[in-house]
Design a protein around this motif. Structure first.
Motif, short mmCIF file in Angstrom:
data_model
loop_
_atom_site.label_atom_id
_atom_site.label_comp_id
_atom_site.label_asym_id
_atom_site.label_seq_id
_atom_site.Cartn_x
_atom_site.Cartn_y
_atom_site.Cartn_z
N SER A 33 -25.71 -115.57 -31.61
CA SER A 33 -26.00 -116.52 -30.54
C SER A 33 -24.88 -116.55 -29.51
O SER A 33 -23.70 -116.42 -29.86
CB SER A 33 -26.19 -117.91 -31.14
OG SER A 33 -26.26 -118.89 -30.12
N GLU A 35 -24.02 -119.24 -27.86
CA GLU A 35 -23.63 -120.63 -27.62
C GLU A 35 -22.12 -120.85 -27.72
O GLU A 35 -21.54 -121.58 -26.93
CB GLU A 35 -24.36 -121.55 -28.60
CG GLU A 35 -25.78 -121.86 -28.21
CD GLU A 35 -26.29 -123.14 -28.84
OE1 GLU A 35 -25.56 -123.73 -29.66
OE2 GLU A 35 -27.41 -123.55 -28.51
N THR A 37 -19.41 -118.43 -27.78
CA THR A 37 -18.56 -117.57 -26.96
C THR A 37 -19.24 -117.10 -25.67
O THR A 37 -18.64 -116.33 -24.93
CB THR A 37 -18.14 -116.33 -27.77
OG1 THR A 37 -19.32 -115.59 -28.15
CG2 THR A 37 -17.40 -116.73 -29.04
N LYS A 38 -20.48 -117.54 -25.44
CA LYS A 38 -21.26 -117.09 -24.29
C LYS A 38 -21.55 -115.59 -24.35
O LYS A 38 -21.81 -114.97 -23.33
CB LYS A 38 -20.59 -117.45 -22.96
CG LYS A 38 -20.40 -118.95 -22.76
CD LYS A 38 -20.09 -119.30 -21.32
CE LYS A 38 -21.29 -119.11 -20.42
NZ LYS A 38 -21.05 -119.60 -19.05
N SER A 146 -31.25 -121.03 -27.42
CA SER A 146 -30.62 -122.17 -28.07
C SER A 146 -30.55 -121.90 -29.56
O SER A 146 -31.40 -121.23 -30.13
CB SER A 146 -31.40 -123.47 -27.79
OG SER A 146 -32.75 -123.33 -28.19
N ASP A 198 -28.27 -119.98 -17.72
CA ASP A 198 -26.87 -120.30 -18.02
C ASP A 198 -26.59 -121.71 -17.51
O ASP A 198 -26.32 -121.91 -16.33
CB ASP A 198 -25.94 -119.27 -17.38
CG ASP A 198 -24.49 -119.49 -17.78
OD1 ASP A 198 -24.24 -120.33 -18.66
OD2 ASP A 198 -23.61 -118.80 -17.22
N ASP A 199 -26.63 -122.69 -18.41
CA ASP A 199 -26.32 -124.08 -18.06
C ASP A 199 -24.93 -124.49 -18.53
O ASP A 199 -24.57 -125.67 -18.42
CB ASP A 199 -27.36 -125.03 -18.68
CG ASP A 199 -28.75 -124.80 -18.11
OD1 ASP A 199 -28.83 -124.40 -16.93
OD2 ASP A 199 -29.74 -124.99 -18.85
N ASP A 200 -24.16 -123.54 -19.04
CA ASP A 200 -22.81 -123.84 -19.54
C ASP A 200 -21.85 -123.95 -18.36
O ASP A 200 -21.81 -123.08 -17.48
CB ASP A 200 -22.35 -122.73 -20.48
CG ASP A 200 -21.16 -123.14 -21.33
OD1 ASP A 200 -20.15 -123.57 -20.75
OD2 ASP A 200 -21.24 -123.03 -22.57
N PRO A 201 -21.04 -125.00 -18.29
CA PRO A 201 -20.13 -125.17 -17.15
C PRO A 201 -18.93 -124.23 -17.16
O PRO A 201 -18.19 -124.18 -16.17
CB PRO A 201 -19.68 -126.63 -17.28
CG PRO A 201 -19.80 -126.94 -18.73
CD PRO A 201 -20.98 -126.14 -19.22
N ARG A 202 -18.70 -123.48 -18.23
CA ARG A 202 -17.56 -122.57 -18.25
C ARG A 202 -17.71 -121.50 -17.19
O ARG A 202 -18.83 -121.08 -16.87
CB ARG A 202 -17.43 -121.94 -19.64
CG ARG A 202 -16.89 -122.91 -20.69
CD ARG A 202 -16.84 -122.29 -22.07
NE ARG A 202 -18.17 -122.12 -22.65
CZ ARG A 202 -18.39 -121.64 -23.87
NH1 ARG A 202 -17.37 -121.28 -24.64
NH2 ARG A 202 -19.62 -121.54 -24.33
N VAL A 206 -22.96 -116.13 -19.07
CA VAL A 206 -23.47 -115.82 -20.40
C VAL A 206 -23.95 -114.37 -20.42
O VAL A 206 -24.49 -113.87 -19.44
CB VAL A 206 -24.61 -116.78 -20.79
CG1 VAL A 206 -25.80 -116.62 -19.86
CG2 VAL A 206 -25.03 -116.57 -22.24
#
Length: 254
Positions: A33, A35, A37-38, A146, A198-202, A206
């Motif tokens: 996944s 989640e 480490t992207k 997810s 990609d909804d991750d703010p980092r 991804v």
């Protein structure tokens, strides 16, 4: 492609009406996944990738079905998979359309509610579609990845799941002619980077890739093994008897 599966009827009116699982194993496939480490990937041989593509296409065609592929109990089969999956446990796969209405938080309950299944043979057309242009992947069309209960859930609209199935199918068909597969037994075949939401703010994006790992088409390995088997054995040297000194028979008799 014709596949043997097992169908489990699910109670309730909301969410999927049935859960379909393959009646065969995919022994060479591992999933991670993105989640944590992207970065995530699917790694498997040609036969497994083609079957995964057919199962994903079946999920895209079925408005009331979720397709579950149990993979979380498998172990890496070589050093290459140990490098990618040694620090994180393998996951199951779940393919589902958005309009089925299965929330990731409800997946553990749905999996536990699946009772005894019945055999079901499905026939899925092979994918030969051209890859869509990059601008086609707008936010509503992107695939959502997810992780829940050691399962990577691949959800999206039917159009997007068809495109993802085309990617898996093309990756599997690319393995027999891939030079990296011939030399090293593994290769990076495709990626879903623009396809995945990609909804991750980092700050870094991804990444999700498709890796082929197929010892059947690892030509360098087979060449080495065949050369060892065909190497002629060294000829055995014939041992000479020890030298014996000549004895005069007349002197012995006298």
């Amino acid at each position: 492609m014709r596949l043997s599966t097992t169908v489990h009827r699910l109670p309730g009116r909301s969410g999927p009406h049935r859960l379909v699982r393959p009646a065969f194993r995919l022994p060479g496939t591992l999933v991670s996944s993105p989640e944590l480490t992207k970065y995530g990937c699917i790694s498997g041989p040609r036969a497994d990738l083609l079957r995964l593509a057919a199962l994903l296409r079946f999920a895209a065609l079925s408005p009331h079905t979720a397709v579950h592929i149990p993979l979380r109990h498998q172990l890496p089969v070589d050093g290459y998979q140990s490098f990618w999956f040694g620090c994180r446990p393998p996951l199951d796969l779940l393919f589902v359309r958005h309009d089925v209405g299965l929330r990731p938080s409800a997946w553990p309950r749905v999996r536990a509610a699946a009772g005894r299944g019945a055999p079901l043979a499905i026939r899925v057309p092979d994918g030969h579609a051209e890859p869509p242009p990059p601008y086609a992947w707008t936010h509503p069309r992107q695939v959502v990845l997810s992780e829940r209960a050691r399962t990577l859930i691949v959800a999206g609209p039917a159009w997007s799941l068809h495109r993802a199935a085309d990617s898996l199918f093309a990756s599997g068909e690319r393995i027999p002619g891939d030079r990296s597969i011939h030399r090293h037994g593994e290769s990076l075949l495709d990626d879903w980077n623009g396809m995945v939401r990609d909804d991750d703010p980092r700050p870094y994006p991804v990444e999700f890739t498709i890796h082929g790992r197929d010892p059947v088409f690892h030509k360098s390995r087979w060449a080495k093994e065949s050369s060892v088997r065909r190497r002629p054995a060294e000829p055995r040297r014939r041992e000479r008897p020890p030298h014996r000194a000549a004895v005069d028979v007349r002197k012995v008799k006298s």
